[in-house]
Scaffold this active site. Structure first.
Site, short mmCIF file in Angstrom:
data_model
loop_
_atom_site.label_atom_id
_atom_site.label_comp_id
_atom_site.label_asym_id
_atom_site.label_seq_id
_atom_site.Cartn_x
_atom_site.Cartn_y
_atom_site.Cartn_z
CB THR A 38 12.39 -0.09 11.03
OG1 THR A 38 13.13 0.69 12.00
CG2 THR A 38 11.23 -0.77 11.74
CG PHE A 63 17.01 4.31 4.24
CD1 PHE A 63 16.44 5.14 3.29
CD2 PHE A 63 17.69 3.19 3.79
CE1 PHE A 63 16.52 4.87 1.94
CE2 PHE A 63 17.80 2.91 2.44
CZ PHE A 63 17.20 3.74 1.51
CG HIS A 87 8.12 4.90 4.28
ND1 HIS A 87 7.50 6.02 3.76
CD2 HIS A 87 8.15 3.99 3.28
CE1 HIS A 87 7.14 5.78 2.50
NE2 HIS A 87 7.53 4.56 2.19
CE LYS A 116 20.73 -1.49 13.90
NZ LYS A 116 20.22 -0.44 12.99
CD GLU A 163 22.87 1.57 10.29
OE1 GLU A 163 23.53 1.04 9.39
OE2 GLU A 163 21.88 1.01 10.83
CD GLU A 169 7.74 -5.06 2.79
OE1 GLU A 169 7.98 -5.50 1.64
OE2 GLU A 169 7.99 -3.91 3.13
NE ARG A 210 5.71 5.74 -0.94
CZ ARG A 210 4.60 6.39 -1.27
NH1 ARG A 210 4.05 6.16 -2.45
NH2 ARG A 210 4.04 7.23 -0.44
CB CYS A 211 9.49 -2.13 -0.85
SG CYS A 211 8.07 -1.92 0.24
CD GLU A 220 13.93 -2.88 -4.11
OE1 GLU A 220 12.86 -2.42 -3.71
OE2 GLU A 220 14.70 -3.56 -3.40
NE ARG A 275 1.31 -0.26 2.64
CZ ARG A 275 1.89 -0.56 3.79
NH1 ARG A 275 1.30 -1.40 4.62
NH2 ARG A 275 3.05 -0.04 4.13
#
Length: 472
Positions: A146, A148, A150, A172, A175, A245, A278-279, A373, A434
């Site tokens: 995952t 950073f 959220h 994981k 970090e 994602e 946010r993506c 991005e 969403r």
């Protein structure tokens, strides 16, 4: 960290630690162990050796109890998220509430029968039989990684579907924000989750990433994060299921008939909430030239009123970005765009990880700030002549995650829904809108097409088994 619930390392083991800093104060708030390969392997072996037998009622009960604990401790959760990520308390409290939603949706989905029944006498070639389906947990272990942005909600979207489907997971977290993940795991243990069903390992990706991808016990890899790492994972995963994602370059498209008050409010909320990290944040504002002047004035006015500063100040609308390096990247991209002819109308001021909400006009699609991005609170405004050009510009990036369109014309809405190369089109709402339940994901460089959201993730985390019986 937590290996099957057991605390491993105290964050003070010499060089084998990773310090964690508050992005606003720059103070060290703690440290986590730097896992060894043997510790990661132990986590997978322990998970694989355990065969969950929880009933649907037991799984739902655990998730419901965890949701209740989150709601009782919203301030604690929000304070932790703010401390390690720099997000303002408004955003952290909102995220804590979303975590509770993920847990409750997961609990509800567990109680639904997920099988299907097919009669077989539908054609002259059929028989008096019925075909049934049921979903089963994976044979191996889920490896989850995952990001950073959220710190707890991204974790919840991996862990909850795993628990709901009786799977085992080794997680994981980033970090940069590990404590939210560890806290979430502890809440699940407190709620009754068998600890073997979830381990949280912390460490240096350069040391342990390949083990998370290639360990022989891994059956599925689920990752949320950047495109380059996602493609690396796909190249290393081999014959394993992969759910990626990845990034986004989401537009808000403002047509000439749009309610500009509504559109400008959606634009800045979509750009600056969660510090723009946010993506699905608004990363490009595509505006019809007939209304671009007034729209731009309104965006600048609302941007200047958007209070940014100390994340712990309850009046702040925005805290810091994740670190100073990220803020410097945004600053440099805006300066590059201005050097290429864009106009800076607000912001682009930086102090450490604190970066002001920023508006630039006269942006062209080929500029780096919108071609790539830009994962922060930057509002680039691109003007277009007609719907054909709007669609062409929107589709002209490598990404295809989400989008927002502001119009009341059904013919335009229909074209956007059908022609935008994205996973989501939100009409008169921000791109990121969403429910935690509903399908979410992108195409092209935004992901492989697998959807997240509790319901879809539960499907991805299971194997579908078909069987048939005689039926008179």
């Amino acid at each position: 960290m937590r290996i099957a619930g057991r605390k491993v390392g105290d964050g003070r083991d010499g060089d084998r630690v990773i310090p964690v800093f508050n992005p606003h104060t720059e103070q060290r708030i703690g440290s986590v162990p730097k896992a060894t390969l043997d510790e990661v392997r132990e986590a997978f072996e322990t998970a694989h050796a355990f065969q969950p037998k929880l009933t649907r009622a037991e799984r739902a009960g655990i998730l419901q109890k965890a949701a209740a604990i989150i709601r009782e401790r919203l301030d604690d959760v929000a304070g932790l998220i703010t401390a390690e990520s720099g997000l303002c308390l408004k955003d952290s409290l909102y995220e804590a509430g979303r975590v509770s939603d993920v847990l409750l949706f997961g609990a509800n989905e567990v109680l639904k029968d997920d099988g299907q029944i097919f009669s077989c006498d539908l054609t002259p070639h059929g028989k008096k039989r019925r075909v049934y389906t049921q979903r089963s947990p994976l044979l191996g272990v889920i490896s989850a990684i995952t990001p950073f942005n959220h710190p707890m909600n991204q974790v919840a979207h991996k862990v909850v579907p795993s628990v709901a489907t009786n799977n085992r997971m080794v997680l994981k977290p980033s970090e940069k924000v590990p404590f939210s993940a560890i806290f979430f795991a502890d809440i699940l243990y407190q709620a009754g989750l068998p600890p073997e069903m979830l381990s949280v390992v912390t460490g240096d990706p350069r040391e342990i990433a390949d083990e998370l991808l290639t360990n022989p016990r891994v059956d599925l890899i689920t990752f949320t994060g950047g495109v380059a790492i996602g493609k690396y994972i796909a190249s290393k995963a081999g014959y394993r299921r992969v759910v990626l994602e990845l990034g986004g370059n989401d537009p808000i498209i403002v047509m000439e008939d749009a309610d500009l008050e509504e559109a400008s409010s959606l634009a800045i909320q979509g750009s600056y909430k969660n510090s723009g990290q946010r993506c699905t944040a608004v990363k490009r504002m595509l505006v019809h030239e007939a209304v671009a002047g007034r729209f731009t004035e309104m965006v600048v006015e609302k941007t200047k009123a958007w209070k940014h500063g100390d994340p712990l100040d309850k009046a702040s609308d925005m805290g810091t970005v994740i670190d100073e390096h990220a803020a410097m990247l945004f600053e440099s991209r805006v300066k590059e765009a201005v050097g290429q002819g864009a106009r800076l109308l607000a912001g682009n001021q930086r102090r450490g990880a604190l970066y002001a909400p920023t508006v630039i006009d006269n942006v062209r699609p080929e500029m780096t700030v919108v071609r790539e991005e830009t994962f922060g609170p930057v509002s680039p405004i691109i003007r277009f002549r007609d719907i054909d050009e709007a669609i062409r510009i929107s589709n002209g990036t490598a990404y295809g995650l989400s989008s927002a369109v502001c119009t009341n014309r059904l013919d335009h809405i229909t074209r956007f829904v059908n022609e935008l190369h994205v996973g989501t089109v939100n009409v008169r709402e921000v791109p990121g809108y969403r429910l935690e339940l509903t399908p979410f994901g992108g195409i092209k460089d935004s992901g492989l097409g697998y959807k997240e959201g509790v319901q879809e993730a539960m499907k991805s985390f299971t194997n579908l088994k078909t069987y048939s019986l005689p039926w008179a």
